[in-house]
Design a protein around this motif. Structure first.
Motif, PDB file in Angstrom:
ATOM      1  N   GLY A 158      -1.771   7.659   2.623  1.00 21.45           N
ATOM      2  CA  GLY A 158      -3.125   7.602   3.164  1.00 21.45           C
ATOM      3  C   GLY A 158      -4.207   7.426   2.111  1.00 21.45           C
ATOM      4  N   GLN A 159      -3.791   7.295   0.825  1.00 20.79           N
ATOM      5  CA  GLN A 159      -4.820   7.143  -0.221  1.00 20.79           C
ATOM      6  C   GLN A 159      -5.368   5.718  -0.280  1.00 20.79           C
ATOM      7  N   HIS A 160      -4.630   4.809   0.328  1.00 14.58           N
ATOM      8  CA  HIS A 160      -5.097   3.415   0.378  1.00 14.58           C
ATOM      9  C   HIS A 160      -5.568   3.133   1.796  1.00 14.58           C
ATOM     10  N   MET A 205       0.833  -1.209   0.000  1.00 13.09           N
ATOM     11  CA  MET A 205       0.000   0.000   0.000  1.00 13.09           C
ATOM     12  C   MET A 205       0.863   1.252   0.000  1.00 13.09           C
ATOM     13  N   ASP A 206       0.250   2.379  -0.385  1.00 11.57           N
ATOM     14  CA  ASP A 206       0.980   3.638  -0.420  1.00 11.57           C
ATOM     15  C   ASP A 206       1.078   4.242   0.977  1.00 11.57           C
ATOM     16  N   ALA A 207       2.051   5.138   1.122  1.00  8.87           N
ATOM     17  CA  ALA A 207       2.296   5.736   2.445  1.00  8.87           C
ATOM     18  C   ALA A 207       1.523   7.024   2.649  1.00  8.87           C
ATOM     19  N   THR A 231      -8.245  11.661  -0.580  1.00  3.42           N
ATOM     20  CA  THR A 231      -7.142  12.532  -0.986  1.00  3.42           C
ATOM     21  C   THR A 231      -5.942  12.284  -0.072  1.00  3.42           C
ATOM     22  N   ARG A 232      -4.795  12.710  -0.542  1.00  3.37           N
ATOM     23  CA  ARG A 232      -3.566  12.569   0.233  1.00  3.37           C
ATOM     24  C   ARG A 232      -3.687  13.204   1.602  1.00  3.37           C
ATOM     25  N   VAL A 233      -3.093  12.598   2.601  1.00  6.57           N
ATOM     26  CA  VAL A 233      -3.110  13.165   3.947  1.00  6.57           C
ATOM     27  C   VAL A 233      -2.401  14.512   3.935  1.00  6.57           C
TER      28      VAL A 233
END
Ligand code: UDP
Ligand code: MG
Length: 315
Positions: free
Chosen positions: A102-104, A98-100, A204-206
């Protein structure tokens, strides 16, 4: 008699590039989820050559939480290479990437594990578009997936992200594909193990900005097109065919003057010159196309992909 299977060990693989201030927040969310689950977890953060203090943030996280391992790449090798490094390091029975940023959503982790325990080897998360707004990324992404699915024999679900869980067997299969230009979404679909698609809404991105620059997106698309399709090579062959057809049309056109018995309007030398040009360029393109196809076959050979993969249960 109870023959309870031991609980699977779960790994998380998270590639990170310049996400200082982001990783702390997103790990907190991940930690809440994994603390609530009755499994043993290992978390592999792959620091893809960050230069903004991410390494220090990750080291601090690893000191606080013994489940975390940090792998440092020597420089920025790119998302796909970082994911590969994490998968290579993992040991668990089920490995979630997973991505870091927060989008996942980590809240999907329990559902992914549940599907794995039901027997799925690949639990692939698929981003669903909510239809609101059009962005450059969205348009290019859907154009890309429709092109790649048209020209490649491997079906790749549109919106399939690098957010997925893989059984140990699937990870080992992926490890047996040592090719350099890696498009993991395609490679995982090529493996062909029992797959389930799990839709999710991307948030959306954190914080911070996308680390996928236009150049990186373009290179990923090129890797996908050239390693999953020989179609571009056939362009030369088709163009050669078109020129041959043009030569035939020209011949018919010239012959029609001769049949009618009036060649006075034909410019002297035009017919032969035109015919030679069309035939010669057609021939050249076809030969170039043949060479291209040989290059393509060589390319497929040097990728050293396995010829086949066995289904689960074979020993
Ligand atoms: N990433 C990486 N190396 C890179 C680019 C991105 O490890 O060269 C990581 C990034 O930190 C994030 C994930 O890959 O955890 C996805 O990247 P990003 O969110 O920037 O991509 P987007 O969601 O915009 O497609
Ligand atoms: Mg992102």
């Amino acid at each position: 008699m109870s023959s309870r299977k031991p609980k699977p060990v779960i790994d998380l693989v998270i590639p990170v590039f310049n996400e200082a201030g982001v990783v702390e927040q997103t790990y907190e969310k991940v930690r809440e989820v994994i603390d609530s689950l009755p499994y043993q977890f290992s978390v592999y953060y792959v620091d893809d050559g960050s230069t903004d203090g991410t390494s220090e943030s990750l080291a601090a996280l690893a000191r606080k939480d013994k489940r975390i391992t940090v792998l440092q790449l020597a420089r920025n090798f790119g998302h796909q290479a970082a994911l590969t490094a994490g998968l290579d390091a993992s040991h668990g029975d089920f490995v979630i990437s997973m991505d870091a940023d927060g989008q996942h959503p980590p809240t999907m982790i329990p559902e992914m594990i549940r599907l794995f325990e039901q027997g799925y080897d690949i639990v692939q998360a698929q981003r669903i578009e909510d239809g609101q707004g059009v962005s450059f990324k969205r348009i290019t992404s859907s154009a890309f997936y429709s092109l790649i699915n048209r020209i490649s024999g491997t079906r790749i679900a549109p919106g399939a992200a690098d957010f997925r869980g893989m059984s140990r067997q699937a990870v080992d299969a992926l490890k047996s594909m040592p090719e350099f230009h890696r498009f993991l979404r395609g490679m995982i679909s090529w493996i062909g193990y029992k797959t389930v698609i799990l839709p999710y809404h991307e948030t959306t991105r954190v914080a911070g900005r996308s680390k996928y620059s236009l150049g990186k997106m373009f290179r990923l698309a090129m890797d996908a097109i050239f390693s999953f399709s020989l179609m571009p090579l056939y362009i030369g062959l088709s163009a050669g065919g078109v020129f041959f057809c043009l030569a035939a049309l020209e011949m018919i056109y010239v012959l029609s003057f001769w049949i009618e018995g009036d060649t006075s309007t034909l410019a002297p030398g035009w017919s032969s010159l035109m015919f030679v040009i069309l035939i010669a360029s057609g021939m050249l393109m076809i030969l170039l196309g043949f060479i291209g196809v040989y290059v393509g076959y060589i390319f497929q050979e040097v990728k050293r992909r396995p010829i086949y993969l066995l289904k689960k249960g074979n020993t």
